[in-house]
Design an enzyme around this catalytic site. Structure first.
Site, PDB file in Angstrom:
ATOM      1  N   LYS A  41      33.240  22.774  -7.784  1.00  0.00           N
ATOM      2  CA  LYS A  41      32.938  21.332  -7.923  1.00  0.00           C
ATOM      3  C   LYS A  41      34.158  20.425  -7.672  1.00  0.00           C
ATOM      4  CE  LYS A  41      30.047  18.379 -10.750  1.00  0.00           C
ATOM      5  NZ  LYS A  41      28.903  18.315  -9.809  1.00  0.00           N
ATOM      6  N   GLY A  46      39.830  23.400 -12.780  1.00  0.00           N
ATOM      7  CA  GLY A  46      40.078  24.609 -12.089  1.00  0.00           C
ATOM      8  C   GLY A  46      40.130  24.384 -10.781  1.00  0.00           C
ATOM      9  N   CYS A  47      39.220  23.633 -10.070  1.00  0.00           N
ATOM     10  CA  CYS A  47      39.082  23.445  -8.682  1.00  0.00           C
ATOM     11  C   CYS A  47      40.355  22.469  -8.106  1.00  0.00           C
ATOM     12  CB  CYS A  47      37.779  22.811  -8.231  1.00  0.00           C
ATOM     13  SG  CYS A  47      36.492  23.828  -8.607  1.00  0.00           S
ATOM     14  N   THR A  48      40.751  21.728  -9.028  1.00  0.00           N
ATOM     15  CA  THR A  48      41.844  20.813  -8.878  1.00  0.00           C
ATOM     16  C   THR A  48      42.815  21.813  -8.650  1.00  0.00           C
ATOM     17  OG1 THR A  48      41.027  18.780  -9.734  1.00  0.00           O
ATOM     18  CG2 THR A  48      43.422  18.862  -9.450  1.00  0.00           C
ATOM     19  N   ALA A  51      42.908  23.663  -5.593  1.00  0.00           N
ATOM     20  CA  ALA A  51      43.315  22.969  -4.147  1.00  0.00           C
ATOM     21  C   ALA A  51      44.854  22.474  -4.044  1.00  0.00           C
ATOM     22  CB  ALA A  51      42.429  21.840  -4.427  1.00  0.00           C
TER      23      ALA A  51
END
Length: 160
Positions: A41, A46-48, A51
């Protein structure tokens, strides 16, 4: 979950990118490899981290002839906000129906805080110039994903 493995052909797909444009693996320039990474998401912690670490190491990935594509089930509009907010320098793709995630074998049962649900598993695939899976990365933290990929690429370069 039947995840693609090294040597498998990569399934064809066309998804909308963060700008709402149709994008496929065929859009990767000839002679380049692709790192396709699936993440749960956009705009979550975590995804930030994952990325931004890829963003900050894009020069090293480009030097290894690798293009990056991130895939989640977020809508293109949310991907654009994520792309702009974090100043990302690679393509984000929207797989709202999780059809591509299923083709790659990364859609399946997950659990979080005692709840079970279906979602994307955080797995990355290095695709070679011929469109085959070269390497699957499924054992990493969001903060060291880029290091694991770069270490693999470095080993491949030095072993030639």
């Amino acid at each position: 979950m039947n995840t693609l493995k090294a040597g498998d052909n990569v399934p064809e797909f066309v998804l909308l990118d963060q700008n709402g444009l149709k994008t496929s693996l065929a859009d990767i320039p000839t002679g380049k490899r692709a790192l396709i990474y699936f993440y749960p998401k956009a705009m979550t912690p975590g995804c930030t981290v994952q990325a931004c670490c890829l963003r900050d190491n894009m020069a090293k990935l480009a030097a290894a002839n690798v293009e990056v594509m991130g895939i989640s089930t977020d809508k293109p509009e949310k991907l654009l906000r994520f792309f702009e907010k974090e100043l990302l320098n690679f393509t984000l793709l929207s797989d709202e129906t999780h059809e591509v995630a299923e083709k790659f074998g990364v859609w399946g049962e997950k659990s979080f805080m005692g709840k079970t649900y279906e979602g994307i598993h955080r797995i990355s695939f290095l695709i070679d110039e011929a469109g085959k899976v070269e390497k699957v990365f499924d054992d990493f933290k969001t903060s060291n994903h880029h290091d694991i990929v770069l270490n693999y690429l470095q080993q491949k370069t030095t072993s030639k």
